[in-house]
Design a protein around this motif. Structure first.
Motif, PDB file in Angstrom:
ATOM      1  N   TRP A 199       1.666  -0.361  -7.366  1.00 20.68           N
ATOM      2  CA  TRP A 199       0.726   0.635  -6.832  1.00 20.68           C
ATOM      3  C   TRP A 199       0.042   1.430  -7.936  1.00 20.68           C
ATOM      4  O   TRP A 199      -1.149   1.717  -7.853  1.00 20.68           O
ATOM      5  CB  TRP A 199       1.466   1.592  -5.892  1.00 20.68           C
ATOM      6  N   LYS A 200       0.773   1.768  -8.984  1.00 18.85           N
ATOM      7  CA  LYS A 200       0.239   2.671 -10.000  1.00 18.85           C
ATOM      8  C   LYS A 200      -0.466   1.957 -11.153  1.00 18.85           C
ATOM      9  O   LYS A 200      -1.346   2.536 -11.798  1.00 18.85           O
ATOM     10  CB  LYS A 200       1.361   3.547 -10.559  1.00 18.85           C
ATOM     11  N   VAL A 201      -0.074   0.715 -11.433  1.00 18.21           N
ATOM     12  CA  VAL A 201      -0.614   0.015 -12.596  1.00 18.21           C
ATOM     13  C   VAL A 201      -1.452  -1.197 -12.195  1.00 18.21           C
ATOM     14  O   VAL A 201      -2.626  -1.315 -12.564  1.00 18.21           O
ATOM     15  CB  VAL A 201       0.524  -0.420 -13.546  1.00 18.21           C
ATOM     16  N   LYS A 202      -0.856  -2.109 -11.430  1.00 19.94           N
ATOM     17  CA  LYS A 202      -1.525  -3.372 -11.140  1.00 19.94           C
ATOM     18  C   LYS A 202      -2.685  -3.219 -10.158  1.00 19.94           C
ATOM     19  O   LYS A 202      -3.751  -3.806 -10.348  1.00 19.94           O
ATOM     20  CB  LYS A 202      -0.519  -4.387 -10.605  1.00 19.94           C
ATOM     21  N   LEU A 203      -2.461  -2.433  -9.093  1.00 17.94           N
ATOM     22  CA  LEU A 203      -3.494  -2.314  -8.062  1.00 17.94           C
ATOM     23  C   LEU A 203      -4.824  -1.801  -8.607  1.00 17.94           C
ATOM     24  O   LEU A 203      -5.876  -2.370  -8.300  1.00 17.94           O
ATOM     25  CB  LEU A 203      -3.001  -1.428  -6.916  1.00 17.94           C
ATOM     26  N   PRO A 204      -4.848  -0.728  -9.414  1.00 20.45           N
ATOM     27  CA  PRO A 204      -6.145  -0.300  -9.965  1.00 20.45           C
ATOM     28  C   PRO A 204      -6.829  -1.371 -10.803  1.00 20.45           C
ATOM     29  O   PRO A 204      -8.059  -1.461 -10.823  1.00 20.45           O
ATOM     30  CB  PRO A 204      -5.774   0.923 -10.813  1.00 20.45           C
ATOM     31  N   LEU A 205      -6.046  -2.205 -11.483  1.00 23.64           N
ATOM     32  CA  LEU A 205      -6.627  -3.222 -12.347  1.00 23.64           C
ATOM     33  C   LEU A 205      -7.161  -4.425 -11.575  1.00 23.64           C
ATOM     34  O   LEU A 205      -8.002  -5.171 -12.091  1.00 23.64           O
ATOM     35  CB  LEU A 205      -5.594  -3.689 -13.380  1.00 23.64           C
ATOM     36  N   ILE A 206      -6.669  -4.639 -10.360  1.00 27.24           N
ATOM     37  CA  ILE A 206      -7.148  -5.779  -9.576  1.00 27.24           C
ATOM     38  C   ILE A 206      -8.165  -5.365  -8.518  1.00 27.24           C
ATOM     39  O   ILE A 206      -8.564  -6.188  -7.689  1.00 27.24           O
ATOM     40  CB  ILE A 206      -5.976  -6.526  -8.898  1.00 27.24           C
ATOM     41  N   LEU A 207      -8.594  -4.120  -8.529  1.00 23.93           N
ATOM     42  CA  LEU A 207      -9.588  -3.674  -7.546  1.00 23.93           C
ATOM     43  C   LEU A 207     -10.873  -4.504  -7.575  1.00 23.93           C
ATOM     44  O   LEU A 207     -11.443  -4.791  -6.513  1.00 23.93           O
ATOM     45  CB  LEU A 207      -9.901  -2.191  -7.754  1.00 23.93           C
ATOM     46  N   PRO A 208     -11.395  -4.891  -8.764  1.00 25.55           N
ATOM     47  CA  PRO A 208     -12.589  -5.756  -8.747  1.00 25.55           C
ATOM     48  C   PRO A 208     -12.352  -7.057  -7.992  1.00 25.55           C
ATOM     49  O   PRO A 208     -13.236  -7.526  -7.262  1.00 25.55           O
ATOM     50  CB  PRO A 208     -12.864  -6.005 -10.236  1.00 25.55           C
ATOM     51  N   ALA A 209     -11.178  -7.664  -8.152  1.00 24.96           N
ATOM     52  CA  ALA A 209     -10.864  -8.896  -7.429  1.00 24.96           C
ATOM     53  C   ALA A 209     -10.772  -8.639  -5.931  1.00 24.96           C
ATOM     54  O   ALA A 209     -11.224  -9.455  -5.114  1.00 24.96           O
ATOM     55  CB  ALA A 209      -9.559  -9.494  -7.948  1.00 24.96           C
ATOM     56  N   ILE A 210     -10.207  -7.502  -5.545  1.00 27.24           N
ATOM     57  CA  ILE A 210     -10.135  -7.157  -4.124  1.00 27.24           C
ATOM     58  C   ILE A 210     -11.532  -6.961  -3.555  1.00 27.24           C
ATOM     59  O   ILE A 210     -11.818  -7.354  -2.415  1.00 27.24           O
ATOM     60  CB  ILE A 210      -9.273  -5.892  -3.934  1.00 27.24           C
ATOM     61  N   GLY A 211     -12.417  -6.358  -4.353  1.00 26.98           N
ATOM     62  CA  GLY A 211     -13.795  -6.202  -3.904  1.00 26.98           C
ATOM     63  C   GLY A 211     -14.476  -7.537  -3.681  1.00 26.98           C
ATOM     64  O   GLY A 211     -15.190  -7.731  -2.687  1.00 26.98           O
ATOM     65  N   ILE A 212     -14.260  -8.488  -4.574  1.00 26.56           N
ATOM     66  CA  ILE A 212     -14.844  -9.820  -4.417  1.00 26.56           C
ATOM     67  C   ILE A 212     -14.301 -10.507  -3.171  1.00 26.56           C
ATOM     68  O   ILE A 212     -15.043 -11.131  -2.407  1.00 26.56           O
ATOM     69  CB  ILE A 212     -14.569 -10.666  -5.674  1.00 26.56           C
ATOM     70  N   ILE A 213     -12.997 -10.384  -2.953  1.00 27.65           N
ATOM     71  CA  ILE A 213     -12.388 -10.977  -1.760  1.00 27.65           C
ATOM     72  C   ILE A 213     -12.981 -10.372  -0.493  1.00 27.65           C
ATOM     73  O   ILE A 213     -13.248 -11.066   0.492  1.00 27.65           O
ATOM     74  CB  ILE A 213     -10.867 -10.770  -1.796  1.00 27.65           C
TER      75      ILE A 213
END
Length: 297
Positions: A199-213
């Motif tokens: 939640w604190k480290v990985k999620l902010p870094l994968i937000l661009p990928a979530i946006g693409i999805i």
């Protein structure tokens, strides 16, 4: 004179094929929507689609169903895909490659196979779902989910989620394993591990990928047609409860049973579908994507 002609040589085949298969048909559809027969009609077809009760009722029903189809994917498919990716990226999980393959396999199956098999599974007459629920004492929960207006569309959306959950899973998994080890090690040194690290480290870094999805989910759902056509037919029963813009456009353009085909109105519906997708993608690119880029490393 162009200094790098080899670039044009390599791009030319893809550009030519894309133009012939996508661009020219798109402009042809837009042109067809502006005519009534051989006569130029301007925006009259759009006024008919939105204002004539004979057309507008079916259109708004299909649009509402399309929105719900998209919402189910957003609130079920994508969170499950993210959770699966988080689990599969864990070094403690054994057999992760097998699980990734098993989850992704339905994605490559034909819509015809998926629709037909799930109709057999959920059939109240010869399906295996009633027997499976009966074996665990839950037969009272079984309903003819594809035959009731209240459940049919949600059931099809969940079948689609089952088929395509592997796509967000793999995209998020690829984003997670690309996070530098230094970042993970620094988080662990600070005592951030497990789900707290996600939640604190990985999620902010994968937000661009979530946006693409999210935008791929939006485009895919507003282009949906195959699964509903295979499962419920062109009429998208029961009583148009599963009718979406794709099936509505198909019936209108090509005709079905006693309904005669109307290419101009069919092209009008297709043009509206294109406009909806174009607006959605544009809003994402200009309002969301720019903000998500700051999280990239």
């Amino acid at each position: 004179m162009f200094k790098r002609p080899h670039i044009l040589v390599f791009l030319a085949p893809a550009v030519i094929v894309y133009t012939l298969v996508m661009i020219l048909p798109l402009f042809g559809t837009l042109q067809l929507s502006l005519f009534r027969g051989e006569a130029f009609a301007g925006l009259d077809n759009f006024r008919t689609l939105f204002g004539d009760p004979r057309w507008s009722a079916s259109f708004w029903n299909a649009l509402g169903n399309n929105l719900w189809f998209f919402v189910v994917h957003m609130i079920v498919q994508n969170p499950i895909g993210i959770a699966l990716a988080a689990l599969l990226s864990s070094n403690r999980l054994r057999g992760a490659a097998f699980y990734r393959t098993a989850i992704f396999v339905p994605t490559v199956l034909s819509f015809v196979i998926v629709g037909f098999v799930w109709k057999l599974i959920l059939s109240p007459i010869w399906g295996i779902a009633p027997g499976m629920l009966d074996a665990v004492g839950l037969k009272s929960l079984f309903q003819p989910w594809l035959g009731k207006e209240a459940y049919a569309l949600t059931t099809l959306a969940l079948i689609s989620v089952w088929q395509f959950v592997g796509i967000p899973m793999m995209l998020i998994y690829a984003a997670m394993i690309s996070i530098p080890e230094e970042v993970i090690e620094a988080a662990e040194m600070d005592g951030v591990t497990g789900w707290s690290q996600f939640w604190k480290v990985k999620l902010p870094l994968i937000l661009p990928a979530i946006g693409i999805i999210s935008i791929l989910t939006f485009v895919g759902n507003f282009n949906a047609f195959d699964l509903i056509y295979v499962s419920q037919g062109a009429l998208a029963g029961p009583n148009s409860a599963t009718d979406i813009l794709g099936t509505f456009m198909f019936r209108t353009f090509f005709g079905f049973q006693l309904q005669l085909g109307d290419p101009n109105m069919g092209a009008t519906i297709a043009s509206v579908m294109f406009a909806i997708i174009l607006v959605g993608v544009s809003l994402y690119l200009f309002l969301v994507h720019r903000r998500l880029r700051r999280y990239q490393f």
